[in-house]
Design a protein around this motif. Structure first.
Motif, PDB file in Angstrom:
ATOM      1  N   TYR A   8      13.798  -0.127   0.609  1.00  0.00           N
ATOM      2  CA  TYR A   8      12.642  -0.567  -0.179  1.00  0.00           C
ATOM      3  C   TYR A   8      12.859  -1.935  -0.818  1.00  0.00           C
ATOM      4  O   TYR A   8      11.993  -2.440  -1.530  1.00  0.00           O
ATOM      5  N   TYR A   9      14.037  -2.503  -0.576  1.00  0.00           N
ATOM      6  CA  TYR A   9      14.357  -3.823  -1.151  1.00  0.00           C
ATOM      7  C   TYR A   9      14.880  -4.809  -0.107  1.00  0.00           C
ATOM      8  O   TYR A   9      15.028  -5.983  -0.401  1.00  0.00           O
ATOM      9  N   GLU A  10      15.167  -4.346   1.112  1.00  0.00           N
ATOM     10  CA  GLU A  10      15.715  -5.276   2.110  1.00  0.00           C
ATOM     11  C   GLU A  10      14.853  -5.342   3.382  1.00  0.00           C
ATOM     12  O   GLU A  10      15.190  -6.056   4.317  1.00  0.00           O
ATOM     13  N   PHE A  11      13.754  -4.585   3.420  1.00  0.00           N
ATOM     14  CA  PHE A  11      12.804  -4.652   4.534  1.00  0.00           C
ATOM     15  C   PHE A  11      11.425  -5.030   3.989  1.00  0.00           C
ATOM     16  O   PHE A  11      11.254  -5.227   2.783  1.00  0.00           O
ATOM     17  N   GLY A  12      10.440  -5.029   4.886  1.00  0.00           N
ATOM     18  CA  GLY A  12       9.064  -5.361   4.489  1.00  0.00           C
ATOM     19  C   GLY A  12       8.536  -4.477   3.364  1.00  0.00           C
ATOM     20  O   GLY A  12       7.627  -4.872   2.632  1.00  0.00           O
ATOM     21  N   LYS A  17       5.991  -7.988 -13.857  1.00  0.00           N
ATOM     22  CA  LYS A  17       4.601  -8.441 -14.072  1.00  0.00           C
ATOM     23  C   LYS A  17       3.740  -8.232 -12.824  1.00  0.00           C
ATOM     24  O   LYS A  17       2.665  -7.648 -12.890  1.00  0.00           O
ATOM     25  N   ASP A  18       4.252  -8.655 -11.679  1.00  0.00           N
ATOM     26  CA  ASP A  18       3.429  -8.581 -10.455  1.00  0.00           C
ATOM     27  C   ASP A  18       3.606  -7.268  -9.699  1.00  0.00           C
ATOM     28  O   ASP A  18       2.873  -6.993  -8.748  1.00  0.00           O
ATOM     29  N   GLY A  19       4.619  -6.500 -10.090  1.00  0.00           N
ATOM     30  CA  GLY A  19       4.874  -5.227  -9.413  1.00  0.00           C
ATOM     31  C   GLY A  19       6.171  -5.266  -8.638  1.00  0.00           C
ATOM     32  O   GLY A  19       6.507  -6.275  -8.010  1.00  0.00           O
ATOM     33  N   ILE A  20       6.902  -4.189  -8.714  1.00  0.00           N
ATOM     34  CA  ILE A  20       8.172  -4.049  -7.985  1.00  0.00           C
ATOM     35  C   ILE A  20       8.381  -2.549  -7.760  1.00  0.00           C
ATOM     36  O   ILE A  20       7.993  -1.728  -8.610  1.00  0.00           O
ATOM     37  N   ASN A  21       8.948  -2.192  -6.634  1.00  0.00           N
ATOM     38  CA  ASN A  21       9.188  -0.771  -6.362  1.00  0.00           C
ATOM     39  C   ASN A  21      10.093  -0.163  -7.440  1.00  0.00           C
ATOM     40  O   ASN A  21      11.118  -0.745  -7.793  1.00  0.00           O
ATOM     41  N   GLU A  22       9.713   1.020  -7.896  1.00  0.00           N
ATOM     42  CA  GLU A  22      10.473   1.676  -8.948  1.00  0.00           C
ATOM     43  C   GLU A  22      11.779   2.262  -8.397  1.00  0.00           C
ATOM     44  O   GLU A  22      11.805   2.786  -7.284  1.00  0.00           O
ATOM     45  N   GLU A  23      12.846   2.169  -9.197  1.00  0.00           N
ATOM     46  CA  GLU A  23      14.135   2.728  -8.748  1.00  0.00           C
ATOM     47  C   GLU A  23      14.238   4.219  -9.038  1.00  0.00           C
ATOM     48  O   GLU A  23      14.946   4.943  -8.337  1.00  0.00           O
ATOM     49  N   ALA A  24      13.563   4.636 -10.100  1.00  0.00           N
ATOM     50  CA  ALA A  24      13.531   6.073 -10.415  1.00  0.00           C
ATOM     51  C   ALA A  24      12.213   6.372 -11.102  1.00  0.00           C
ATOM     52  O   ALA A  24      11.686   5.533 -11.835  1.00  0.00           O
ATOM     53  N   SER A  25      11.678   7.543 -10.840  1.00  0.00           N
ATOM     54  CA  SER A  25      10.451   7.931 -11.538  1.00  0.00           C
ATOM     55  C   SER A  25      10.434   9.440 -11.735  1.00  0.00           C
ATOM     56  O   SER A  25      11.067  10.186 -10.981  1.00  0.00           O
ATOM     57  N   ASN A  26       9.722   9.832 -12.774  1.00  0.00           N
ATOM     58  CA  ASN A  26       9.472  11.247 -13.050  1.00  0.00           C
ATOM     59  C   ASN A  26       7.979  11.439 -13.167  1.00  0.00           C
ATOM     60  O   ASN A  26       7.289  10.573 -13.696  1.00  0.00           O
ATOM     61  N   ALA A  27       7.500  12.565 -12.685  1.00  0.00           N
ATOM     62  CA  ALA A  27       6.083  12.895 -12.892  1.00  0.00           C
ATOM     63  C   ALA A  27       6.025  14.335 -13.400  1.00  0.00           C
ATOM     64  O   ALA A  27       6.835  15.172 -12.989  1.00  0.00           O
ATOM     65  N   GLY A  40       4.044   0.090  -4.503  1.00  0.00           N
ATOM     66  CA  GLY A  40       4.985   0.952  -5.229  1.00  0.00           C
ATOM     67  C   GLY A  40       5.304   2.248  -4.527  1.00  0.00           C
ATOM     68  O   GLY A  40       4.660   2.642  -3.556  1.00  0.00           O
ATOM     69  N   LEU A  41       6.327   2.912  -5.063  1.00  0.00           N
ATOM     70  CA  LEU A  41       6.891   4.056  -4.333  1.00  0.00           C
ATOM     71  C   LEU A  41       6.216   5.396  -4.602  1.00  0.00           C
ATOM     72  O   LEU A  41       6.518   6.367  -3.922  1.00  0.00           O
ATOM     73  N   PHE A  42       5.318   5.461  -5.565  1.00  0.00           N
ATOM     74  CA  PHE A  42       4.514   6.689  -5.608  1.00  0.00           C
ATOM     75  C   PHE A  42       3.685   6.737  -4.321  1.00  0.00           C
ATOM     76  O   PHE A  42       3.685   7.726  -3.602  1.00  0.00           O
ATOM     77  N   LEU A  43       2.996   5.616  -4.029  1.00  0.00           N
ATOM     78  CA  LEU A  43       2.145   5.582  -2.827  1.00  0.00           C
ATOM     79  C   LEU A  43       2.970   5.556  -1.543  1.00  0.00           C
ATOM     80  O   LEU A  43       2.622   6.206  -0.563  1.00  0.00           O
TER      81      LEU A  43
END
Ligand SMILES: NC(=O)c1ccc[n+]([C@@H]2O[C@H](COP(=O)([O-])OP(=O)(O)OC[C@H]3O[C@@H](n4cnc5c(N)ncnc54)[C@H](O)[C@@H]3O)[C@@H](O)[C@H]2O)c1
Length: 393
Positions: free
Chosen positions: A163-167, A260-270, A176-179
């Motif tokens: 999620y950080y070294e490819f497209g 600010k512009d968005g970056i994939n989250e490294e960890a998330s909880n829902a 983002g990584l929820f989607l």
């Protein structure tokens, strides 16, 4: 012979057709493709398709001239909706990659287009149809745990540097990584609960491990810090820490985005409230190495059932008030793509084309998951509970 059309013939659809579809039903041909990168697309095809597949500049020309029986959509995430909306006019079965949309605007446009369309859609959600999950759903629906009270979903991704070294690091495309990732998990979790998620709360960490100030196109081979960097190919090989083991784009680059512009989250909880009254939670983490896990625990008054696609093939079932527990294992092992989910999707798509079978993963499931992901992202951004827009499934 099945005539297959493709819009976006990249790694995912290329692998799916070359391997999964070919295993199940070798008697198909790619008759028409829309993809701006013809050379790469042809390179990902079986020899017979490489020779025969015709490329077209537009979807309309491809459909009118190649006359496909079914169409795969495998572009990057942000193009799934506009392409599906265009395809909705033709009433031809569609295999649509996930996430089916990356914004509320797209999701509403998609919902509107398919409210009027007769085109059946199989959304590419392999997890919901894996033998492991399908059996767990069956056990839960047959009352194994009693009424579902609680579900925990876990997704510790051991290959998360992708999620950080490819497209996928392009936030404009993935959103983002929820989607991008949790869309699969929210989908199968709602199937397990047999209920949609009604309200959601979430939090995340972003830009704490990956991303940074390094130049956009920096490769390890040009980096003066590669010797000490834990993500350089030589150190990944030394530490057995996975990821790309050849020269690759820097995971600490500006191109990964920013807060600010968005970056994939490294960890998330829902945290979920289901319509049924059950509650649940989900954890997604993309910076673990070697030992990942992905699966769920479903609990009710009668018992607890759990499975983990990454670590074993069994469904572990414990009865709370009787002295029994069992493990249901798969006879064939879990060596096929997506733990057997891809082959089930392919089987269903062929049946949809040939016999007008019901989709095992309809557009409504794709939309339901996208609305849940969008609500989770909003909840993490605003620190508030968010109501999930509901879809009739
Ligand atoms: N369901 C799953 O389990 C699963 C697994 C992997 C990837 N995916 C999804 O598959 C999608 C594609 O991923 P990938 O790794 O194959 O990417 P990729 O970049 O290899 O493939 C995308 C393809 O789309 C083509 N393309 C770009 N613009 C186009 C346009 N306007 N019209 C037609 N084609 C166009 C590109 O040239 C490329 O061939 C992603 O959205 C990803 O989320 C799903």
């Amino acid at each position: 012979m099945l005539r297959i059309g493709v819009v976006g013939h990249g790694l995912r659809v290329g692998g799916f057709l070359r391997s999964t579809m070919n295993t199940l039903e070798p008697d198909f041909r790619i008759v028409g493709v829309v993809d701006p990168d013809e050379k790469r697309a042809r390179g990902l095809m079986r020899d017979c398709d490489k020779a025969d597949a015709k490329f077209y500049p537009t979807i309309d020309e491809m459909i009118r001239q190649a006359k496909p029986d079914g169409i795969f959509v495998g572009t990057r995430c942000n193009l799934h909706t506009p392409i599906a909306v265009e395809l909705a006019k033709y009433d031809i079965p569609i295999f649509l990659e996930k996430p089916v949309a990356v914004s509320m605007e797209q999701a509403l446009a998609l919902q509107d287009a398919f409210a009027k369309s007769k085109a059946p859609v199989v959304v590419s959600f392999p997890l919901r149809v894996t033998p492991l999950c399908a059996r767990a759903i069956e056990m839960v629906r047959n009352g194994a745990v009693g009424e579902v009270m609680h579900i925990t979903g876990l997704n510790y991704v051991s290959y998360g540097t992708v999620y950080y070294e490819f497209g996928y690091r392009n936030y404009e495309v993935t959103q983002g990584l929820f989607l991008q990732k949790a869309t699969h998990d929210f989908d199968y979790i709602m199937e397990l609960a047999n209920s949609p998620i009604k309200r959601i709360s979430a939090n995340w960490i972003r830009g704490r491990i990956f991303g940074g100030d390094k130049p956009e196109d920096l490769m390890c081979s040009q980096c003066p810090e590669a010797h000490q960097c834990p993500e350089s190919p030589q150190n990944r090989i030394r530490n057995n820490s996975g990821g790309v083991l050849e020269d690759h784009l820097c995971v600490f680059s500006k191109a990964c985005g920013n807060l600010k512009d968005g970056i994939n989250e490294e960890a998330s909880n829902a945290i979920f409230e289901f319509e049924s009254g059950a509650i649940g939670s989900y954890v997604q983490l993309v910076f673990v190495r070697r030992e990942g896990c992905r699966g769920a625990i479903v609990t009710g008054p009668k018992g607890k059932l759990s499975f983990d696609w990454k670590n074993d093939d069994g469904i572990h079932y414990v009865e709370h008030h009787r002295p029994y527990q069992t493990t249901v294992t798969l006879g064939t092992g879990g060596t096929i793509a997506h733990s057997g989910g891809d082959i089930e999707l392919a089987r269903n798509f062929i049946d949809v084309i040939r016999y007008g079978a019901k989709s095992c993963s309809p557009i409504q499931a794709g939309l339901r998951s996208v609305f849940t992901c969008l609500a989770a992202r909003e909840a993490a951004q605003t620190h508030r509970w968010v109501d999930v827009r509901q879809v009739e499934c």
